[in-house]
Design an enzyme around this catalytic site. Structure first.
Site, short mmCIF file in Angstrom:
data_model
loop_
_atom_site.label_atom_id
_atom_site.label_comp_id
_atom_site.label_asym_id
_atom_site.label_seq_id
_atom_site.Cartn_x
_atom_site.Cartn_y
_atom_site.Cartn_z
N TYR A 91 37.78 61.31 92.68
CA TYR A 91 37.08 61.92 91.72
C TYR A 91 35.71 62.95 92.24
CZ TYR A 91 32.94 58.80 92.52
OH TYR A 91 31.89 58.27 93.23
N LYS A 129 36.37 60.40 98.74
CA LYS A 129 35.54 60.13 97.37
C LYS A 129 36.59 59.46 96.57
CE LYS A 129 31.85 61.97 94.32
NZ LYS A 129 30.85 61.19 94.62
#
Length: 294
Positions: free
Chosen positions: A35, A149
């Site tokens: 994300y 991430k």
């Protein structure tokens, strides 16, 4: 925070209430995805290139195919702001998963990835940026590939909740006594005019704001030293601060029971805040310094 009606998906633009995925979705069942959160100031993205580049790095690291090219991603994200007539401070959340398929640990065959991105109004936390915050320390129990991430944020969630329950804004994480980063931020220590922070290894998420801080330090000839420091070094710090996309630059005034420096936001922290606001084209009336100047 109001949520804008139109969102971006792997299939194009649609209304938020039209978005639907099967319950066997790998992001939901495995955290099998990545994300990004991108800051928007007065209707304009900040550090968009850096965020898109990191999204593609994270996706490549866990072998997920992004449904758009980088050029297309830039175009679609810009169009998303235009279609929603975004003119305020806001943030974009973008999530990419391996897709929807019957639950099985191995990668599914012939399944396309799922992507969605939406925009919400998001005001700047001027008080925290002006006044500074308290933090607590906590052992870093995350996996070794924090540079990705990923959606697997349970340790971060628990660390942030620990900080909240102890009256703090952020948890400073450490491994074997060495500070890595915060639960949702990068952490910096200032000593003798030099800025120290953990090197951008796989142990931390190389923040987009972190990259900007390094650039600003270089411009102003402030030594930026990518060298991990110990928890015990905090007692000797002149200043400390944290950075993230949504928090920007937060002066750290207290770590556990230890006051940092003289207990006030430091000179270098303030200078970097000024430079960051200039880079983000923050109007003078919306500056964290407007209260001081009034």
């Amino acid at each position: 925070m109001s949520l804008y009606d139109l969102i971006l998906t792997e299939k194009g633009f649609m209304q938020q209430n039209e978005l639907s995925y099967p319950f066997e979705e790998r992001g939901l069942q495995f955290g099998d995805g990545v994300y990004e959160v991108i800051r928007i100031y007065q209707g304009n993205y900040h550090l968009l290139n850096e965020h898109v580049d990191r999204l593609f790095r994270s996706a490549e690291a866990i072998k997920i195919e992004v449904p758009f090219s980088k050029t297309e991603m830039h175009e679609y994200l810009s169009e998303l702001l235009e279609k929603n007539s975004v003119a305020k401070d806001a943030k974009l959340y973008l999530q990419l998963t391996r897709g929807s398929a019957p639950r099985s640990h191995e990668f599914p065959l012939n399944v396309s990835s799922n992507l969605y991105a939406y925009v919400k109004d998001f005001e700047r936390d001027l008080e925290s940026m002006r006044e500074g915050v308290a933090t607590v320390t906590l052992e870093d129990i995350r996996w070794e590939w924090c540079y990705i991430k990923s959606l697997n944020l349970l340790p971060n969630v628990l660390a942030k909740q620990h900080a909240k329950e102890h009256g703090a804004k952020e948890a400073i994480l450490y491994k074997e006594g060495m500070v890595t980063e915060g639960s949702s931020s990068n952490i910096y220590l200032v000593r003798d005019g030099k800025v120290y922070t953990h090197p951008a290894t796989k142990r931390i998420l190389g923040g987009c704001v972190r990259m900007k801080i390094q650039e600003l330090c270089k411009e102003k000839e402030i030594p930026f030293i990518e060298e991990a420091f110990q928890v015990e070094d905090i007692s000797y710090a002149d200043e400390m601060f944290a950075t993230s996309t949504t928090a920007e630059i937060l002066p750290i005034l207290k770590v556990d029971t230890v006051s940092v420096g003289d207990g006030e936001p430091g000179k270098i922290t303030r200078e970097l805040q000024r430079l960051y606001e200039k880079d983000a084209h923050i109007p003078s009336g919306a500056s964290i310094f407007s209260k001081e100047q009034a």
